[in-house]
Write an enzyme that holds these catalytic residues in place. Sequence first.
Site, PDB file in Angstrom:
ATOM      1  N   ARG A  69      10.269 -11.436  90.948  1.00 12.69           N
ATOM      2  CA  ARG A  69      10.529 -10.245  90.112  1.00 12.69           C
ATOM      3  C   ARG A  69      10.216  -8.969  90.895  1.00 12.69           C
ATOM      4  O   ARG A  69       9.481  -8.088  90.443  1.00 12.69           O
ATOM      5  CB  ARG A  69       9.715 -10.302  88.806  1.00 12.69           C
ATOM      6  CG  ARG A  69      10.114 -11.461  87.908  1.00 12.69           C
ATOM      7  CD  ARG A  69       9.387 -11.450  86.583  1.00 12.69           C
ATOM      8  NE  ARG A  69       7.937 -11.351  86.722  1.00 12.69           N
ATOM      9  CZ  ARG A  69       7.138 -12.354  87.101  1.00 12.69           C
ATOM     10  NH1 ARG A  69       7.661 -13.549  87.371  1.00 12.69           N
ATOM     11  NH2 ARG A  69       5.851 -12.177  87.191  1.00 12.69           N
ATOM     12  N   GLU A 116       1.625 -13.471 101.608  1.00 11.24           N
ATOM     13  CA  GLU A 116       0.436 -14.316 101.384  1.00 11.24           C
ATOM     14  C   GLU A 116       0.818 -15.679 100.797  1.00 11.24           C
ATOM     15  O   GLU A 116      -0.020 -16.579 100.752  1.00 11.24           O
ATOM     16  CB  GLU A 116      -0.577 -13.591 100.480  1.00 11.24           C
ATOM     17  CG  GLU A 116      -0.234 -13.496  98.998  1.00 11.24           C
ATOM     18  CD  GLU A 116       0.863 -12.476  98.669  1.00 11.24           C
ATOM     19  OE1 GLU A 116       1.463 -11.893  99.580  1.00 11.24           O
ATOM     20  OE2 GLU A 116       1.121 -12.294  97.463  1.00 11.24           O
ATOM     21  N   CYS A 136       4.571  -6.137  96.515  1.00 12.43           N
ATOM     22  CA  CYS A 136       5.252  -6.286  95.228  1.00 12.43           C
ATOM     23  C   CYS A 136       4.691  -5.303  94.202  1.00 12.43           C
ATOM     24  O   CYS A 136       4.937  -4.104  94.308  1.00 12.43           O
ATOM     25  CB  CYS A 136       5.192  -7.740  94.781  1.00 12.43           C
ATOM     26  SG  CYS A 136       6.470  -8.122  93.587  1.00 12.43           S
ATOM     27  N   HIS A 155       6.065 -11.321  99.226  1.00 10.81           N
ATOM     28  CA  HIS A 155       4.684 -11.832  99.218  1.00 10.81           C
ATOM     29  C   HIS A 155       4.361 -12.661 100.466  1.00 10.81           C
ATOM     30  O   HIS A 155       4.386 -13.894 100.407  1.00 10.81           O
ATOM     31  CB  HIS A 155       4.492 -12.750  98.002  1.00 10.81           C
ATOM     32  CG  HIS A 155       4.533 -12.056  96.691  1.00 10.81           C
ATOM     33  ND1 HIS A 155       3.409 -11.599  96.049  1.00 10.81           N
ATOM     34  CD2 HIS A 155       5.572 -11.751  95.889  1.00 10.81           C
ATOM     35  CE1 HIS A 155       3.744 -11.036  94.907  1.00 10.81           C
ATOM     36  NE2 HIS A 155       5.045 -11.116  94.780  1.00 10.81           N
ATOM     37  N   GLY A 179       1.261  -8.596  90.956  1.00  9.68           N
ATOM     38  CA  GLY A 179       0.712  -8.676  89.603  1.00  9.68           C
ATOM     39  C   GLY A 179       1.622  -7.913  88.663  1.00  9.68           C
ATOM     40  O   GLY A 179       2.837  -7.977  88.811  1.00  9.68           O
TER      41      GLY A 179
END
Length: 204
Positions: free
Chosen positions: A137, A174, A80, A172, A48
């Site tokens: 990012r 997931e 992240c 990530h 996020g």
Amino acid sequence: MTTNVGVLALQGDVDEHIAALERAGAAAFAVKTPADLERAGALVIPGGESTAVMKLLERFGLKEPIVHRVAAGMPLWGTCMGMIVAARDVADLNQPTLGLIDITVRRNAFGRQNESAEVALPIAAVGAPPFPAVFIRAPWIERCGPNVELLAKRDGHGVMVRERNVLATSFHPELTSDRRVHRYFLAMVEQFAERVKGKSSTAA
Ligand code: GLN
């Protein structure tokens, strides 16, 4: 006994983590309040935007209880943005964090042309073949404290680390169908649940 794994649901890719944890065999649910956190035996902080989430953690009264639970041994995994929030500090930025793992991270470190990439990442702790790691990012790790185990590197920079009950990944897991990093975290969760059980049975 299955541990209930909470996924911090103030912002970010919450549903993907819940689905991935369930596919890896855990019971998972969204954590939005301190009462939700009390039901969680472990916590995932998803991707996020880290400055936004730090403000929301304060506003929702979750900052203190998370720090307290992790210090008491609750397993935590930051992906992240979650890695940034869990870190001791952020390079070149005076950005507040929770300070749950002794690392310094650099935000958006892999450069603009590389904002998003899938990389075949060797991770000995989860076995061969290399893991399909999605970076968006993403931060990298600039400094690891003496008790931090470096589990994977990309282009010479740390991207997966563990210190005791805290795991952090720049990427990530997931967002792919490979569940090995989720299973690695669930094994940590089991290990800490065993320790807590072990402690209470000695006390009894
Ligand atoms: N760049 C974001 C940050 O610094 C993290 C990106 C992500 O979680 N995918 O907060």
